[in-house]
Design an enzyme around this catalytic site. Structure first.
Site, PDB file in Angstrom:
ATOM      1  N   MET A 168      -1.862  -7.355   6.935  1.00  8.26           N
ATOM      2  CA  MET A 168      -2.749  -8.324   6.276  1.00  8.26           C
ATOM      3  C   MET A 168      -2.125  -8.932   5.016  1.00  8.26           C
ATOM      4  SD  MET A 168      -6.245  -6.100   6.583  1.00  8.26           S
ATOM      5  CE  MET A 168      -6.647  -5.179   8.082  1.00  8.26           C
ATOM      6  N   SER A 169      -0.809  -8.974   4.964  1.00  6.35           N
ATOM      7  CA  SER A 169      -0.169  -9.482   3.744  1.00  6.35           C
ATOM      8  C   SER A 169       1.173 -10.117   4.073  1.00  6.35           C
ATOM      9  CB  SER A 169       0.036  -8.327   2.757  1.00  6.35           C
ATOM     10  OG  SER A 169       0.977  -7.406   3.275  1.00  6.35           O
ATOM     11  N   ASN A 181       0.241   3.358  11.361  1.00  2.00           N
ATOM     12  CA  ASN A 181      -0.654   3.722  12.473  1.00  2.00           C
ATOM     13  C   ASN A 181      -0.265   2.876  13.661  1.00  2.00           C
ATOM     14  OD1 ASN A 181      -1.891   1.489  10.658  1.00  2.00           O
ATOM     15  ND2 ASN A 181      -2.865   1.161  12.639  1.00  2.00           N
ATOM     16  N   HIS A 186      -4.371  -9.876  -2.065  1.00  2.00           N
ATOM     17  CA  HIS A 186      -4.542 -10.132  -0.633  1.00  2.00           C
ATOM     18  C   HIS A 186      -5.499 -11.300  -0.406  1.00  2.00           C
ATOM     19  CE1 HIS A 186      -3.372  -5.808  -0.713  1.00  2.00           C
ATOM     20  NE2 HIS A 186      -2.710  -6.125   0.375  1.00  2.00           N
ATOM     21  N   ALA A 209       2.257  -2.048   4.527  1.00  2.00           N
ATOM     22  CA  ALA A 209       1.837  -1.109   5.568  1.00  2.00           C
ATOM     23  C   ALA A 209       1.450  -1.947   6.774  1.00  2.00           C
ATOM     24  CB  ALA A 209       0.631  -0.303   5.093  1.00  2.00           C
ATOM     25  N   HIS A 232      -8.675   3.578   7.583  1.00  2.00           N
ATOM     26  CA  HIS A 232      -7.868   3.284   6.399  1.00  2.00           C
ATOM     27  C   HIS A 232      -7.295   4.564   5.771  1.00  2.00           C
ATOM     28  CE1 HIS A 232      -6.396   1.208   2.898  1.00  2.00           C
ATOM     29  NE2 HIS A 232      -7.144   1.949   2.103  1.00  2.00           N
ATOM     30  N   TYR A 247      -7.628 -11.462   1.938  1.00  2.00           N
ATOM     31  CA  TYR A 247      -8.956 -10.937   2.316  1.00  2.00           C
ATOM     32  C   TYR A 247      -9.809 -10.556   1.114  1.00  2.00           C
ATOM     33  CZ  TYR A 247      -6.937  -6.197   1.788  1.00  2.00           C
ATOM     34  OH  TYR A 247      -6.324  -5.090   1.304  1.00  2.00           O
ATOM     35  N   GLU A 248      -9.177 -10.440  -0.062  1.00  2.00           N
ATOM     36  CA  GLU A 248      -9.957 -10.122  -1.258  1.00  2.00           C
ATOM     37  C   GLU A 248     -10.700 -11.354  -1.779  1.00  2.00           C
ATOM     38  OE1 GLU A 248      -7.863  -7.106  -4.052  1.00  2.00           O
ATOM     39  OE2 GLU A 248      -6.263  -8.022  -2.885  1.00  2.00           O
ATOM     40  N   HIS A 265      -7.955  -0.656  -9.483  1.00  2.00           N
ATOM     41  CA  HIS A 265      -6.736  -1.187  -8.888  1.00  2.00           C
ATOM     42  C   HIS A 265      -5.705  -1.357  -9.993  1.00  2.00           C
ATOM     43  CE1 HIS A 265      -5.286  -3.206  -5.228  1.00  2.00           C
ATOM     44  NE2 HIS A 265      -4.517  -3.872  -6.042  1.00  2.00           N
ATOM     45  N   SER A 290       0.817  -1.213   0.000  1.00  2.00           N
ATOM     46  CA  SER A 290       0.000   0.000   0.000  1.00  2.00           C
ATOM     47  C   SER A 290       0.848   1.259   0.000  1.00  2.00           C
ATOM     48  CB  SER A 290      -0.867   0.045   1.264  1.00  2.00           C
ATOM     49  OG  SER A 290      -1.590  -1.142   1.397  1.00  2.00           O
TER      50      SER A 290
HETATM   51  N1  HPA Z   1      -3.721  -3.774  11.340  1.00  2.00           N
HETATM   52  C1  HPA Z   1      -3.671  -4.598  10.286  1.00  2.00           C
HETATM   53  N2  HPA Z   1      -3.220  -4.237   9.089  1.00  2.00           N
HETATM   54  C2  HPA Z   1      -2.762  -2.982   8.959  1.00  2.00           C
HETATM   55  C3  HPA Z   1      -2.772  -2.069  10.015  1.00  2.00           C
HETATM   56  C4  HPA Z   1      -3.280  -2.485  11.272  1.00  2.00           C
HETATM   57  O1  HPA Z   1      -3.321  -1.730  12.278  1.00  2.00           O
HETATM   58  N3  HPA Z   1      -2.254  -0.903   9.529  1.00  2.00           N
HETATM   59  C5  HPA Z   1      -1.943  -1.117   8.226  1.00  2.00           C
HETATM   60  N4  HPA Z   1      -2.242  -2.372   7.869  1.00  2.00           N
END
Ligand code: HPA
Length: 270
Positions: free
Chosen positions: A209-210, A233, A81, A111, A245, A83-84, A59, A28
Site C-alpha cells: 500500500m505504499s 505474509n 500513506h 512490507a 496486520h 490510505y491515511e 506515530h 513498516s
Molecule cells: N496486501 C497489501 N499490503 C500489504 C500486505 C498485503 O498482503 N502485506 C503487507 N502489506
C-alpha cells in the site's frame, strides 16, 4: 510548490549540518534502522514548515540526519500513506524535500504480501519494477519543469546498476533475496483472492500500500531508486488463512535484522 519547498528546506538546513547524499524511506517495522544513525539530528515532522501533519496518534514521524556506514544520510522514520487520507502530493512531498537537500539516491522499503507462490513470509524482495495501481498519480496537475519533465520516463524506475549492486551485496553477505515486481493498491482493506489472482496474471510478485507514489516522484526528480520489500505474509487466497496486520508486524520484526544488515552493507558500497 516551489515556494513551499524553499520554506521547508530553509528550515531544515538551519537545523542540520548534514548534507545527505542518500535518503532512506523506511516502511513498516524498519524504522529502527534510523536509530543506528550516528551523530543524529532529529527533526519531528510536526516542526517542519509545510510538511504533512501526521494524523496517526503515537506515530513516530521524523527526519533523522546523520552518518550511516560512512555515508551522510537522511532517513524518513515513518512515511505518509495514501490510505491515511493524504493527497498524492502530500505523500510524496518529502521526496521533493530530499531532492532539494541534495539527495541523489534513495532506498525505499516496505512490507508486502507475497503473490509469487515461490515466496515465503520473511523473504526479502528486490523490486525490479512496479505496477502503480492506486488510481491516482502524484504528478497530476500543472508541471513545474524545474522539478522534472511533464512525461517522465519510467522504463528503469529502479536503477539497474543499483539493483546489480544490491544483488552482489546480498550474495557476498549470504542474505537470500527474491527479485520481483511490486504492485501498489491504495488499501487500507487487504485484497480479495480474486484481486490477487488478477495481480498474478498481470505480472505482480508482491502487493503493498505504499512506495510507488514516492518512486514516481523520485524518477521525476532524477533521483535513483533502490526498492526492497519484506514479504510479511502471503497475499489473500494464496494460503488457506485470513490476513492479519498483527502477523504482518510480527514477520517484519523477525526479518528486520536481515533487512537492516542488507541495507547497511548496500549503503557501505553506494
Ligand atoms: N496486501 C497489501 N499490503 C500489504 C500486505 C498485503 O498482503 N502485506 C503487507 N502489506
Amino acid at each position: 510548490m516551489r515556494e513551499k519547498l524553499t520554506g521547508t528546506v530553509e528550515y531544515i538546513k538551519n537545523s542540520t549540518n548534514t548534507k545527505p547524499q542518500v535518503g532512506l524511506i523506511l516502511g513498516s517495522g524498519l524504522g529502527m534502522l534510523a536509530d543506528l544513525i550516528e551523530d543524529k539530528e532529529e527533526i519531528p515532522y510536526g516542526e517542519i514548515p509545510h510538511f504533512p501533519v501526521s494524523t496517526v496518534a503515537g506515530h513516530k514521524g521524523q527526519l533523522v540526519f546523520g552518518t550511516l556506514r560512512g555515508k551522510q544520510v537522511v532517513a524518513m522514520q515513518g512515511r505518509f500513506h495514501f490510505y491515511e487520507g493524504y493527497t498524492m502530493q502530500e505523500v510524496t512531498y518529502p521526496v521533493r524535500v530530499l531532492k532539494e537537500m541534495g539527495v541523489e539516491k534513495i532506498i525505499v522499503t516496505n512490507a508486502a504480501g507475497g503473490i509469487n507462490i515461490d515466496f515465503r513470509p520473511g523473504d526479502l524482495m528486490l523490486i525490479k519494477d512496479h505496477i502503480h495501481y492506486m488510481g491516482n498519480n502524484p504528478l497530476i496537475g500543472k508541471n513545474d519543469e524545474e522539478l522534472g519533465p511533464r512525461f517522465p520516463d519510467m522504463s528503469e524506475a529502479y536503477n539497474k546498476e543499483l539493483r546489480e549492486l544490491v544483488k552482489k551485496v546480498a550474495l557476498e553477505n549470504k542474505i537470500p533475496m527474491q527479485d520481483g515486481v511490486y504492485m501498489s493498491c491504495t488499501g487500507p482493506s487487504y485484497e480479495t483472492p480474486a484481486e490477487i489472482r488478477f495481480m498474478r496474471t498481470i505480472g505482480a510478485d508482491a502487493v503493498g500500500m505504499s512506495t510507488t507514489p514516492e518512486v514516481i516522484v523520485a524518477n521525476h526528480a532524477g533521483i535513483k531508486v533502490i526498492g526492497i520489500s519484506c514479504i510479511t505474509n502471503m497475499a489473500a487466497g494464496v494460503l488457506n488463512k485470513k490476513l492479519d496486520h498483527g502477523e504482518v508486524m510480527e514477520t517484519a520484526e523477525i526479518a528486520k535484522e536481515k533487512f537492516s544488515n542488507l541495507i547497511l552493507n548496500v549503503l557501505g558500497e553506494l
